[in-house]
Design an enzyme around this catalytic site. Structure first.
Site, PDB file in Angstrom:
ATOM      1  N   GLU A   1      -3.654  -9.648   3.746  1.00 23.95           N
ATOM      2  CA  GLU A   1      -4.403  -9.379   4.982  1.00 23.95           C
ATOM      3  C   GLU A   1      -5.497 -10.398   5.244  1.00 23.95           C
ATOM      4  O   GLU A   1      -5.779 -10.753   6.391  1.00 23.95           O
ATOM      5  CB  GLU A   1      -5.001  -7.961   4.934  1.00 23.95           C
ATOM      6  CG  GLU A   1      -4.005  -6.832   5.139  1.00 23.95           C
ATOM      7  CD  GLU A   1      -3.333  -6.374   3.844  1.00 23.95           C
ATOM      8  OE1 GLU A   1      -3.349  -7.127   2.844  1.00 23.95           O
ATOM      9  OE2 GLU A   1      -2.778  -5.257   3.830  1.00 23.95           O
TER      10      GLU A   1
ATOM     11  N   GLU B   1       0.822  -1.208   0.000  1.00 26.66           N
ATOM     12  CA  GLU B   1       0.000   0.000   0.000  1.00 26.66           C
ATOM     13  C   GLU B   1       0.863   1.268   0.000  1.00 26.66           C
ATOM     14  O   GLU B   1       0.494   2.281  -0.599  1.00 26.66           O
ATOM     15  CB  GLU B   1      -0.967  -0.024   1.195  1.00 26.66           C
ATOM     16  CG  GLU B   1      -2.036  -1.100   1.008  1.00 26.66           C
ATOM     17  CD  GLU B   1      -2.892  -1.314   2.236  1.00 26.66           C
ATOM     18  OE1 GLU B   1      -2.315  -1.451   3.335  1.00 26.66           O
ATOM     19  OE2 GLU B   1      -4.124  -1.337   2.109  1.00 26.66           O
TER      20      GLU B   1
END
Ligand code: 3H9
Length: 693
Positions: free
Chosen positions: A125, A105
């Site tokens: 995740e 990210e």
């Protein structure tokens, strides 16, 4: 000046380096360091742009998972991503090693991304019971479209830099010095108008044209997911990308992330993440290791083939030995097919597949193991045969060669005693298919030398396996617990519960498959033969075997199967058999609820797990949980059987075991001493210190 974020400037380019070994995980210090660096560099007239990179050959493995259980510490990662995205000069992420989770990210918030050929990029995740919380669900689909973003986010599978090149995720894959190449890339783009991910809307425009198709895709992805809560949250975040302005969608994603991060499912998976890494360190304290550059596998059946491939995949040459030419030919064909499939799926290049295939040479003489430093025996479960092979290996291999058995139940000490050097012997219990399944139980024999254990653990790690060191007993940790389930399944059937009901309860709990469907897959005859040898009778399972219903391979077992199909179909013949058996055994019909079915599937295993701890076969409850999560399909979001037991509470576990034991007249269900002692003290399994195996 931050001690985990360094800035070096030359040639009018700033290099911002995250330096937090071992994986540059982003904790509060990294966030603070990045924000400080970016705010200083914003106004620096002496630079034309900046590079963001990680030290030590790794970009960043994401947020520091250890922080998730602590109160949030400012600055938040959201501020860091915003500062990267709004940086006024070109900012290039230079990615080596891994860019995972929050690490990817970070890169997505930069204007450009270049990567080394070996870099891997992922948003894993979901494997921790969460979803990306730093813009991953917003920026990635804007850059690469939904079809590429969905598998990365819903399944958490990484992609290689090569796969990502040109997709919008990676602008260039560069050879040689990554930082230099990133600087050259930046110079080449000087003056270009930067279009941050946030400003790209092609994907969103397309979705808006056909919303029902998008909803159908989301439904498909969530239906496929085993853990629904994270999948639903991911779908929500994708919807937010389409329905909300970018900033609001980011906030929505963040709220969903925080909710998932604090969930019971995510906590359980974090526990397993660290439990697996703890287990992998057992045995590593020995002062030395033995070199292993040449290996052999004895026995070219299903297990032998899988183990040989796992060794070849780890870059080791393997001699695959079997006295039967035909078995070797079949093995060669299976290996070729497996590698071809990997080429077709894009998992391997043709060159790499050929290299691995060629590194497995075949031979019928056991003397081919003579120059190897590690031999893994994988013939079938017959103690006499295994002892014979070990006695021969003792003669044909050099002293110091590690001799491992892949037995799943037999006495490793008895096998070691067939040699003149039991210190060189241990068990390496792989799971089928061994080149895919992650678990290896490393069985430490009474005499196994410390350097042998260390070498074996390191080798298994090199093979990408999750290792758990266990002691010698019948079935070790996994199978010994698993074997407790079978009589309880049979008992439920004898009381008139149908296979589909038992399997439904197991899959609702989170297992990919129920015990009856699993038996049909593996074949009912294996356990039948073992029962016959032990003089044990299972009225339902035995009757099925006697009817020739040996499972999928026979087209019928607990279920029936249409030709060529693996879909289990309920069969009135089986229903009839079960009803008649219940009547003949005098089991009065009674409605057995899902809770009782689940208890009777799980509690006997937990009880056996307690026994393994009492006997010191398992080092700690967390090791047992790693075995179950990585080798037996235990739903990871429930943390493993011992973690689950603590969650229920050992007083409840003890009381229920007592109740079932009395109700069923089954003494094996009496609670283990350890459960009674811990329950009486108001403690859980997690309070136990790790023992030496
Ligand atoms: C996230 O990023 C959420 C965001 O979306 C939110 C917004 C920002 N944190 O596995 P290894 C430790 S969630 C803390 O043995 P390898 C690990 O415990 C995160 N520690 O090495 C071990 O410590 P120790 C998303 C971490 O080479 C050591 O590093 N990211 C983290 O076989 C070595 O690890 C992930 O899920 C971490 N994030 O594999 C990535 N990562 O030496 C999870 C590692 O004390 N990590 N450690 O035992 C991995 O997949 C592997 O560790 C990796 C390295 C492939 C990176």
């Amino acid at each position: 000046m931050s001690n985990v974020v360094r800035v070096e400037t030359s040639d009018r380019v700033a290099r911002i380096l995250i330096d937090r070994p071992p994986v540059n995980a982003m904790n509060v210090d990294v966030r603070r360091g990045l924000l400080e660096a970016l705010s200083v560099l914003r106004g620096d007239a002496g630079i034309d742009g900046a590079i963001l990179a990680g030290a030590g050959g790794r970009f960043c493995a994401g947020s520091d998972i250890e922080e998730f259980d602590a109160p949030p510490a400012a600055p938040s990662s959201v501020e860091v991503f915003a500062a990267l995205e709004n940086f006024p000069k070109p900012l290039v992420a230079a990615i080596a090693g891994v860019a995972f989770g929050g690490g990817l990210e970070l890169a997505l918030a930069c204007a450009y991304r270049v990567a080394s050929p070996d870099a891997r990029l992922g948003l894993p995740e979901v494997k921790l019971g969460m979803l990306p919380g730093g813009g991953g669900t917003q920026r990635l689909p804007r850059l690469v479209g939904f079809d590429r973003a969905a598998p990365m986010i819903f399944r958490g599978e990484p992609v290689s830099a090569k796969e990502a090149e040109g997709s919008g995720l990676i602008d260039a894959v560069v050879e040689g010095d990554l930082l230099e190449a990133a600087v050259a890339f930046l110079f080449a783009r000087r003056g270009d108008t930067v279009r941050p991910a946030a400003a790209r809307s092609t994907w969103i425009d397309r979705v808006r044209e056909d919303r029902p198709a998008f909803e159908a895709l989301l439904k498909d992805w969530t239906a496929k997911a085993r853990e629904k809560k994270s999948a639903n949250a991911i779908a929500e975040a994708f919807r937010a990308a389409v329905d909300l302005p970018f900033d609001q969608a980011l906030q929505r994603e963040r709220a969903l992330f925080v909710e998932r991060r604090d969930s019971a499912e995510a906590k359980a998976q974090r526990y397993l993440f660290f439990a697996e890494r703890d287990a992998a360190k057992v045995g590593l304290d020995a002062p030395s290791v033995r070199p292993v550059d040449r290996t052999a596998v004895v026995g070219a059946g299903t297990m032998g083939v899988g183990i040989a491939m796992a060794l070849a995949n780890a870059g080791l040459p393997v001699a695959l030995i079997d006295s039967d030419e035909k078995t070797l030919d079949r093995a060669a064909a299976t290996i070729a097919t497996n590698y071809r499939r990997q080429i077709e799926s894009g998992a391997l290049t043709a060159i790499e597949a050929a290299r691995r295939e060629e590194s497995i040479r075949r031979g019928t003489a056991i003397t081919a193991a003579g120059d190897c430093q590690l031999v893994i025996e994988a013939v079938f479960e017959d103690l006499g045969l295994k002892k014979e092979i070990f006695a021969t290996l003792d003669r044909v291999t050099a002293r110091g060669t590690i001799l491992a058995t892949n037995t799943s139940t037999l006495d490793v000490d008895a096998i070691a005693a067939a040699t003149t050097r039991p210190g060189d012997v241990l068990g390496l219990h792989f799971f089928s298919p061994a080149h895919i399944m992650r678990l290896v139980e490393v069985v430490k024999g009474r005499a196994t030398a410390p350097d042998v254990l260390k070498t074996a653990v390191m080798l298994a790690r090199k093979m990408g396996k999750a290792t758990v060191v266990v002691g010698v007993c019948d079935g070790f940790v996994g199978n010994r617990m698993h074997l407790r389930r079978a009589p309880n399944v049979e008992r439920l059937l004898q009381e008139g519960v149908m296979p589909a009901t038992i399997d439904r309860v197991a899959t609702a709990f989170g297992f990919a498959m129920g015990p009856c469907a699993t038996s049909d897959l593996t074949g009912l005859d294996v356990q039948w033969r073992i029962r016959q040898a032990k003089g044990i009778r299972y009225p339902v399972a035995d009757a099925l075997c006697e009817m020739g219903r040996l499972g999928q391979k026979a087209g019928a077992g607990y279920y029936r199967y249409d030709p060529g199909s693996r879909r289990p179909l309920e069969d009135p013949v089986v229903h009839d058999l079960i009803r008649k058996t219940a009547v003949s055994l005098g089991n009065a019909p009674r409605a057995i609820g899902d809770e009782e079915i689940l208890d009777r599937l799980l509690l006997p295993m937990i009880n056996e797990g307690a026994g393994l701890l009492e006997e010191g076969i398992a080092r700690c409850p967390a090791d047992i949980d790693v075995v179950w999560a990585t080798g037996y399909g235990w739903p990871t979001w429930r943390g493993g059987p011992m973690y689950f037991a603590d969650h229920i509470g050992l007083i409840t576990i003890r009381d229920r075991l007592e109740r079932y034991s009395t109700q069923l007249g089954d003494e094996t269900l009496r609670p283990a001493r350890l459960i009674k002692a811990l329950a009486a003290a108001g403690r859980g399994f997690s309070s136990l210190p790790a023992a030496r195996v």
